[in-house]
Design an enzyme around this catalytic site. Structure first.
Site, mmCIF file in Angstrom:
data_model
loop_
_atom_site.group_PDB
_atom_site.id
_atom_site.type_symbol
_atom_site.label_atom_id
_atom_site.label_comp_id
_atom_site.label_asym_id
_atom_site.label_seq_id
_atom_site.Cartn_x
_atom_site.Cartn_y
_atom_site.Cartn_z
ATOM 1 N N HIS A 105 0.848 -1.196 0.000
ATOM 2 C CA HIS A 105 0.000 0.000 0.000
ATOM 3 C C HIS A 105 0.884 1.246 0.000
ATOM 4 O O HIS A 105 1.961 1.250 0.591
ATOM 5 C CB HIS A 105 -0.894 0.036 1.239
ATOM 6 C CG HIS A 105 -1.653 -1.223 1.459
ATOM 7 N ND1 HIS A 105 -2.603 -1.695 0.587
ATOM 8 C CD2 HIS A 105 -1.585 -2.138 2.449
ATOM 9 C CE1 HIS A 105 -3.090 -2.835 1.046
ATOM 10 N NE2 HIS A 105 -2.496 -3.133 2.171
ATOM 11 N N GLU A 123 -1.170 -0.081 8.170
ATOM 12 C CA GLU A 123 -2.115 -0.988 8.827
ATOM 13 C C GLU A 123 -1.403 -1.819 9.877
ATOM 14 O O GLU A 123 -0.168 -1.871 9.927
ATOM 15 C CB GLU A 123 -2.797 -1.886 7.795
ATOM 16 C CG GLU A 123 -1.858 -2.812 7.047
ATOM 17 C CD GLU A 123 -2.534 -3.508 5.862
ATOM 18 O OE1 GLU A 123 -3.343 -2.892 5.151
ATOM 19 O OE2 GLU A 123 -2.220 -4.692 5.643
ATOM 20 N N HIS A 181 3.604 -7.415 1.619
ATOM 21 C CA HIS A 181 2.958 -8.341 2.552
ATOM 22 C C HIS A 181 1.884 -9.174 1.878
ATOM 23 O O HIS A 181 1.355 -8.809 0.820
ATOM 24 C CB HIS A 181 2.348 -7.600 3.739
ATOM 25 C CG HIS A 181 1.237 -6.647 3.378
ATOM 26 N ND1 HIS A 181 1.470 -5.360 2.951
ATOM 27 C CD2 HIS A 181 -0.106 -6.781 3.371
ATOM 28 C CE1 HIS A 181 0.330 -4.760 2.722
ATOM 29 N NE2 HIS A 181 -0.661 -5.599 2.949
ATOM 30 N N ARG A 201 -1.237 -4.849 -6.185
ATOM 31 C CA ARG A 201 -0.911 -6.280 -6.180
ATOM 32 C C ARG A 201 0.307 -6.540 -7.045
ATOM 33 O O ARG A 201 0.364 -6.058 -8.180
ATOM 34 C CB ARG A 201 -2.058 -7.092 -6.767
ATOM 35 C CG ARG A 201 -3.272 -7.176 -5.909
ATOM 36 C CD ARG A 201 -4.283 -8.191 -6.484
ATOM 37 N NE ARG A 201 -5.578 -7.852 -5.944
ATOM 38 C CZ ARG A 201 -6.556 -7.272 -6.642
ATOM 39 N NH1 ARG A 201 -6.416 -7.028 -7.934
ATOM 40 N NH2 ARG A 201 -7.685 -6.972 -6.050
HETATM 41 ZN ZN ZN Z 1 -2.693 -4.911 3.185
#
Ligand code: ZN
Length: 334
Positions: A105, A123, A181, A201
């Site tokens: 991200h 996050e 991740h 992605r």
């Molecule tokens: Zn994520």
């Protein structure tokens, strides 16, 4: 206007990697015949709006409530978010029945430049339940260069650069924007994140989406934002804030966007807090059951139920009749 602890109706997402574990493991009732990947428990995003389920504000979306209450909801420390017309955080439950894509991200500045008014996404995850061999992909292996990584994506042999970390229930992982991740199969997670839905992605396990087509990859943007200095990171280690007879309070993660603490109550444990206008607070029970009293009402918080306390609500009290574990997320003073 009397402010009170808000319960919200979650938004369910049927992404391809989901399952039925929110129901089978936690007893949350789900619509029949669908796999549920994410339950957005507290969400004020164009892609998902949770709706207030209790009290005078029942029926309003969180975005509508934010427009109505402004800083009385989010607090003076989140004035920047007010200026961008954003509720600062998004709280999710994830059922990774199968692996999520390998992804990254962006930071705030990159998201603002490339994704409209979208926020970046820092996050963190708290593992609620995990199968015996469960693991996550977290950061890159020692020696990974951007050039080699780019070539490996093209050649389809990324595996050699991915760093795996085994996880069990109770572990937590701090995932700043820029971290490569993937949550892998057999894991249930509570996720606290910036209010963003931007994912780049890099690899999707050669599978297809619900429409039968491969889901899009975003290799160039991912390469722009991956932090290749994040080499073989480990699961987080909590720091004790206070340890009393009936309550252990620890800090899991603290950054510009959120601080997350874990409260482990013995039977009879209580905690008194105060929403003094500086920040909203989000509390969720992840083990056992608790009650929370504030704004002249008392709410029950069974396992995996979250509540949003408005910044201007005032004093509140939490109690646990039996042993229980809660997460607390808020915006700390900088
Ligand atoms: Zn994520």
């Amino acid at each position: 206007m009397k402010l009170y602890p808000l319960l919200l109706e979650p938004v369910l997402k049927d992404y391809i990697w989901g399952g039925r574990n929110l129901e089978t493991v936690f007893g949350r009732s789900l619509p029949q015949d669908t796999n549920i990947a994410e339950s957005w428990e507290i969400a004020a995003h164009p892609d998902g709006q949770s709706v207030v389920a209790n009290g005078d504000f029942a029926g309003l979306t969180l975005t509508e409530l934010h427009q109505k209450l402004g800083l009385d909801l989010i607090g003076s420390r989140s004035r920047w978010a007010q200026e961008r017309d954003k509720f600062p955080l998004l709280i999710k439950l994830l059922d990774a029945n199968r692996a999520l894509s390998v992804q990254v991200h962006p930071r705030d500045e990159y998201a603002l430049e490339h994704e409209g008014n979208e926020l970046g996404k820092t996050e963190m995850w708290v593992i609620l339940d995990a199968e015996p061999d469960a693991a996550v992909i977290f950061g890159v292996k020692e020696g990974t260069t951007p050039e080699a990584f780019r070539e490996a994506i093209a050649a389809g042999d990324l595996e050699q650069y991915l760093h795996y970390v085994p996880v069990t229930a109770g572990d937590f992982i701090d995932v700043p924007a820029g971290t490569l991740h993937a949550i892998l199969g057999g894991i249930l997670i509570a996720e606290i994140q910036q209010n963003s839905n931007t994912t780049y992605r890099v690899y999707d396990w050669n599978r297809v989406g619900n429409d039968g087509q491969p889901r899009p990859l975003h290799v160039e943007k991912a390469l722009d934002v991956i932090n290749f200095a994040q080499v073989e990171p480990t699961a987080g280690e909590e720091v004790v804030i206070s340890a009393e007879n009936d309550l252990l309070r620890t800090e899991l993660v603290s950054n510009t966007y959120f601080t997350v603490e874990r409260f482990t109550f013995d039977a009879g444990g209580t905690f008194s807090g105060n929403c003094d206008g500086s920040t909203f607070e989000i509390w969720g029970t992840i083990d056992g059951e608790t009650t929370l009293t504030g704004g002249d009402i008392t709410i029950d918080l069974p396992r995996i139920r979250f509540t949003l306390l408005p910044a201007g609500m005032g004093a509140f009290e939490i109690s646990a009749d039996q042993p229980a574990v809660m997460l607390r997320a808020y915006v700390a003073a900088q």
